[in-house]
Design a protein around this motif. Structure first.
Motif, mmCIF file in Angstrom:
data_model
loop_
_atom_site.group_PDB
_atom_site.id
_atom_site.type_symbol
_atom_site.label_atom_id
_atom_site.label_comp_id
_atom_site.label_asym_id
_atom_site.label_seq_id
_atom_site.Cartn_x
_atom_site.Cartn_y
_atom_site.Cartn_z
ATOM 1 N N ARG A 1 0.816 -1.225 0.000
ATOM 2 C CA ARG A 1 0.000 0.000 0.000
ATOM 3 C C ARG A 1 0.849 1.274 0.000
ATOM 4 O O ARG A 1 0.310 2.374 0.039
ATOM 5 C CB ARG A 1 -0.938 0.018 1.209
ATOM 6 N N LEU A 2 2.168 1.136 -0.030
ATOM 7 C CA LEU A 2 3.076 2.277 0.022
ATOM 8 C C LEU A 2 3.834 2.413 -1.293
ATOM 9 O O LEU A 2 4.393 1.441 -1.800
ATOM 10 C CB LEU A 2 4.066 2.110 1.176
ATOM 11 N N HIS A 3 3.856 3.629 -1.817
ATOM 12 C CA HIS A 3 4.509 3.878 -3.109
ATOM 13 C C HIS A 3 5.428 5.082 -2.978
ATOM 14 O O HIS A 3 4.977 6.183 -2.641
ATOM 15 C CB HIS A 3 3.456 4.142 -4.191
ATOM 16 N N LEU A 4 6.712 4.880 -3.212
ATOM 17 C CA LEU A 4 7.701 5.948 -3.105
ATOM 18 C C LEU A 4 7.907 6.616 -4.458
ATOM 19 O O LEU A 4 8.115 5.945 -5.479
ATOM 20 C CB LEU A 4 9.024 5.366 -2.582
ATOM 21 N N ILE A 5 7.866 7.942 -4.469
ATOM 22 C CA ILE A 5 8.125 8.740 -5.664
ATOM 23 C C ILE A 5 9.359 9.585 -5.392
ATOM 24 O O ILE A 5 9.360 10.410 -4.468
ATOM 25 C CB ILE A 5 6.932 9.657 -6.005
ATOM 26 N N GLN A 6 10.427 9.391 -6.168
ATOM 27 C CA GLN A 6 11.633 10.188 -5.973
ATOM 28 C C GLN A 6 11.564 11.420 -6.873
ATOM 29 O O GLN A 6 11.455 11.323 -8.094
ATOM 30 C CB GLN A 6 12.880 9.371 -6.292
ATOM 31 N N GLY A 7 11.592 12.595 -6.255
ATOM 32 C CA GLY A 7 11.510 13.843 -6.993
ATOM 33 C C GLY A 7 10.745 14.880 -6.181
ATOM 34 O O GLY A 7 10.436 14.685 -5.007
ATOM 35 N N SER A 8 10.435 15.992 -6.815
ATOM 36 C CA SER A 8 9.650 17.047 -6.185
ATOM 37 C C SER A 8 8.166 16.701 -6.248
ATOM 38 O O SER A 8 7.713 16.018 -7.178
ATOM 39 C CB SER A 8 9.895 18.373 -6.903
ATOM 40 N N PHE A 9 7.409 17.175 -5.287
ATOM 41 C CA PHE A 9 5.961 16.951 -5.340
ATOM 42 C C PHE A 9 5.362 17.552 -6.609
ATOM 43 O O PHE A 9 4.329 17.100 -7.094
ATOM 44 C CB PHE A 9 5.264 17.527 -4.104
ATOM 45 N N GLU A 10 6.032 18.549 -7.163
ATOM 46 C CA GLU A 10 5.516 19.209 -8.364
ATOM 47 C C GLU A 10 5.588 18.313 -9.600
ATOM 48 O O GLU A 10 4.990 18.630 -10.630
ATOM 49 C CB GLU A 10 6.277 20.510 -8.600
ATOM 50 N N CYS A 11 6.322 17.186 -9.479
ATOM 51 C CA CYS A 11 6.375 16.244 -10.607
ATOM 52 C C CYS A 11 5.168 15.314 -10.616
ATOM 53 O O CYS A 11 4.965 14.569 -11.574
ATOM 54 C CB CYS A 11 7.667 15.426 -10.547
#
Length: 236
Positions: A88-98
């Motif tokens: 249920r957890l998904h990591l996004i590497q980058g700025s929230f604006e992406c």
């Protein structure tokens, strides 16, 4: 102290993270409110501790966690994968604006950098984790207004004076203050943090306010703090 912080239902490896687990983060993780959220976003997840706490509390929620620092993102991803909440957890590497804002999230939370326009830390990664400027909060609020569902909530923990500024900023994007929890270290000291809840729906009811005290005495947590964190911490 080692780099592993052990909770009752998960562990957090803090290696590679400029900002370690702190009181602000665990307070937000434990106090964030929403009735049965389906989709949650944690902005600036760092070690991933807030996202993990929310995954424990909201057992059907799907949680995105975004982190701009590559090394911290790698650590958070590992923490997620080693937990029982991994699916249920998904990591996004980058700025929230992406992230594509699309009226998706019920709840957005953040323990953001807050040394606004202050002398920057000479360590580049700590500077990235701790420092920001007012444009950051304008962008954060604008993004949240687009990314939240119609009745969604943005919850932030901030120094009290900055919280007032962010509430003013949010009004331009039709996010209104519906709840504030003011935090102090001791009952006889000044408030040091505010947890603010900004709601997208402009037909909100009257704002509610409460206070929270961390310590009864030096090194002695208050009963409120122990009750709040008892389902997470091994000892208090």
């Amino acid at each position: 102290m080692g780099s592993i912080f052990r909770f009752k239902r998960f562990e957090v490896d803090q290696s590679g993270c400029a900002m370690k687990i702190n009181t602000d983060g665990v307070l937000l993780g434990a106090l964030a409110k929403y009735n049965h959220p389906g989709y949650v976003l944690d902005i600036g997840t760092g070690t991933g501790v807030i996202a993990l706490m929310l995954a424990q509390r909201f057992d059907t929620a799907k949680i995105d966690a975004v982190e701009i620092d590559p090394q911290a993102a790698q650590t958070a991803r590992s923490n997620f994968n080693c937990s029982s909440f991994a699916e249920r957890l998904h990591l996004i590497q980058g700025s929230f604006e992406c992230i594509e804002a699309q009226d998706k999230y019920d709840l957005i939370v953040s323990n953001p950098p807050f040394y606004v326009n202050s002398l920057h830390n000479p360590n580049d990664r700590k500077k990235l984790a701790r420092h920001t400027d007012h444009l950051f909060f304008h962008n954060l609020v604008r993004f949240s207004a687009q990314a939240l569902k119609n009745d969604g909530i943005l919850q932030l923990i901030l120094p009290c004076e900055l919280a007032v500024e962010v509430v003013d900023i949010a009004q331009a994007d039709d996010l209104v203050l519906v709840e504030e929890v003011k935090v102090k270290s001791y009952s006889d000291t000044e408030y040091i943090r505010s947890i603010i809840s900004l709601k997208k729906d402009g037909t909100c009811k009257q704002m509610t306010s409460s206070s929270f005290v961390i310590y009864d005495d030096r090194g002695v947590y208050s009963q409120s703090y122990r009750d709040l964190l008892s389902s997470f911490f091994l000892t208090l």
